[in-house]
Design a protein around this motif. Structure first.
Motif, PDB file in Angstrom:
ATOM      1  N   ARG A  80       0.840  -1.202   0.000  1.00 26.12           N
ATOM      2  CA  ARG A  80       0.000   0.000   0.000  1.00 26.12           C
ATOM      3  C   ARG A  80       0.879   1.258   0.000  1.00 26.12           C
ATOM      4  N   GLU A  84      -0.143   6.186   3.639  1.00 32.08           N
ATOM      5  CA  GLU A  84      -1.314   5.688   4.373  1.00 32.08           C
ATOM      6  C   GLU A  84      -0.927   5.291   5.799  1.00 32.08           C
ATOM      7  N   GLN A  88      -5.424   2.582   7.442  1.00 30.41           N
ATOM      8  CA  GLN A  88      -5.801   2.796   6.041  1.00 30.41           C
ATOM      9  C   GLN A  88      -5.204   1.710   5.147  1.00 30.41           C
ATOM     10  N   GLY A  92      -7.437  -0.710   2.929  1.00 31.40           N
ATOM     11  CA  GLY A  92      -7.197  -0.669   1.491  1.00 31.40           C
ATOM     12  C   GLY A  92      -6.787  -2.029   0.947  1.00 31.40           C
ATOM     13  N   ARG A  95      -9.838  -4.358   0.800  1.00 30.42           N
ATOM     14  CA  ARG A  95     -10.721  -3.882  -0.277  1.00 30.42           C
ATOM     15  C   ARG A  95     -10.157  -4.294  -1.638  1.00 30.42           C
ATOM     16  N   ASP A  96      -8.854  -4.089  -1.822  1.00 32.12           N
ATOM     17  CA  ASP A  96      -8.205  -4.464  -3.087  1.00 32.12           C
ATOM     18  C   ASP A  96      -8.274  -5.974  -3.326  1.00 32.12           C
TER      19      ASP A  96
END
Length: 198
Positions: A80, A84, A88, A92, A95-96
């Motif tokens: 990431r 971030e 976060q 993230g 989610r990815d």
């Protein structure tokens, strides 16, 4: 030479995946206690020796997919963007991962239910989750540096809370018989638990 090595690795990955899928299908159809390694090698169309080259037992073969997802999630957190925060990056990454692989299949839900009922699988899953938690804490630490006093405690709580939210969301998704997308339930669970980390 590199092409041959790449092809060999791809064939190994395909064989490992075929054995995993055969184990999963048989466990869903019969229950894990009623599946033998001989059943698996026949269903996967491999030899017993080939099975042994990839997996130590049927539990290893069944949980292979989950263990690959664990490695993938840790890798995704590490990749990431540097700006971030730890929280976060965790959100993230999950989610990815869901966007990349899509919503889980019914078999995944069945395997999760199987693990709840089978002591050997449950013990292995608990060990996997403990290792995942340690790796996520390390990934967050690598991202944020040493930080202020108490940072280690905060990171451990953050990783544990993140995994608890994912577990709760998964359980709700299974209980609701997949009425809503898992990603939607996970976002809600992470929102609820995020307040101290956002």
């Amino acid at each position: 030479m590199e092409t041959t090595a790449g092809l060999r690795e791809r064939k190994k990955a395909e064989t490992r995946q075929a054995i995993h899928k055969a184990t999963m299908r048989l466990a869903v159809e019969r229950g894990l206690d009623h599946v033998t390694v001989d059943d698996i090698v026949e269903a996967a169309n491999v030899s017993r020796r080939t099975f042994s080259n990839y997996f130590g037992n049927k539990e290893d073969a069944l949980l292979y997919g989950e263990e690959q997802r664990i490695r993938s999630l840790v890798r995704a957190v590490r990749e990431r963007p540097a700006e971030e925060s730890g929280w976060q990056a965790l959100r993230g990454a999950v989610r990815d991962e869901l966007e990349d692989v899509g919503e889980p299949e019914r078999e995944w839900a069945v395997r999760t239910s199987l693990a709840r009922r089978h002591p050997a699988l449950l013990a292995r899953q608990l060990a996997n989750h403990a290792e995942l938690e340690r790796e996520l804490v390390q990934a967050i630490s690598d991202r944020e540096g040493s930080g202020e006093p108490g940072a280690d405690l905060k990171r451990r709580i953050m990783a544990a809370a993140f995994l608890v939210a994912l577990r709760i969301a998964t359980n709700i998704w299974i209980e609701e018989q997949e009425a809503r997308p898992l990603s939607q339930i996970m976002e809600q669970a992470l929102d609820e638990i995020a307040r101290p980390f956002a």
